[in-house]
Design an enzyme around this catalytic site. Sequence first.
Site, PDB file in Angstrom:
ATOM      1  N   CYS A  73      -5.141  -1.421   6.326  1.00 46.93           N
ATOM      2  CA  CYS A  73      -5.939  -0.214   6.059  1.00 46.93           C
ATOM      3  C   CYS A  73      -6.673  -0.205   4.726  1.00 46.93           C
ATOM      4  CB  CYS A  73      -5.055   1.023   6.156  1.00 46.93           C
ATOM      5  SG  CYS A  73      -3.900   1.237   4.772  1.00 46.93           S
ATOM      6  N   CYS A 116       9.626  -7.864  -2.179  1.00 47.78           N
ATOM      7  CA  CYS A 116       9.372  -9.155  -1.539  1.00 47.78           C
ATOM      8  C   CYS A 116       8.421  -8.894  -0.368  1.00 47.78           C
ATOM      9  CB  CYS A 116      10.712  -9.730  -1.084  1.00 47.78           C
ATOM     10  SG  CYS A 116      10.606 -11.359  -0.369  1.00 47.78           S
ATOM     11  N   CYS A 171      -3.348  -3.223   1.290  1.00 44.63           N
ATOM     12  CA  CYS A 171      -2.815  -3.377   2.641  1.00 44.63           C
ATOM     13  C   CYS A 171      -3.884  -4.033   3.511  1.00 44.63           C
ATOM     14  CB  CYS A 171      -2.437  -2.008   3.203  1.00 44.63           C
ATOM     15  SG  CYS A 171      -1.871  -2.065   4.920  1.00 44.63           S
ATOM     16  N   CYS A 219      -0.721   3.740   6.388  1.00 49.00           N
ATOM     17  CA  CYS A 219      -0.821   3.385   7.814  1.00 49.00           C
ATOM     18  C   CYS A 219       0.516   3.003   8.440  1.00 49.00           C
ATOM     19  CB  CYS A 219      -1.843   2.280   8.014  1.00 49.00           C
ATOM     20  SG  CYS A 219      -1.345   0.670   7.362  1.00 49.00           S
TER      21      CYS A 219
END
Length: 139
Positions: free
Chosen positions: A54, A125, A51, A103
Amino acid sequence: MDETSNPISRSDEEWRSRLAPQEYAVLRQGATERPWSGDYVSTSTVGVYRCRACGAELFRSETKFDSHCGWPSFFEPSESEAVTLHEDSSMGMVRTEVRCARCDSHLGHVFHGEGYATPTDDRYCINSIALTLEEDSVA
């Protein structure tokens, strides 16, 4: 426990200061990057997709496949707890939104039963801008 697995919560002002405007629009406001514009659409680099907001591990390159849709596609997250799924009825249709479990950032959408030759027949996706790629090091 890995520090990237601890849930985090930040104020809107903190997110705005940590993320570039386009990153903020996708990760915190649920926007979508233009198709074929992201860094990871066609990459075949081996590693871990994290991510961007985070750093939590979300997907592994072994589950990435070419769906020809314009965004990176994966057939499953790296762990079942890595993402959360939410009904999204925006844009006049019902879809399943994918968010980072750590997060709560918007990552993209998952589609089921499209006929891809993958073990799950799922297509996560995901916006490239929602991810960073940590390449596997060769020993």
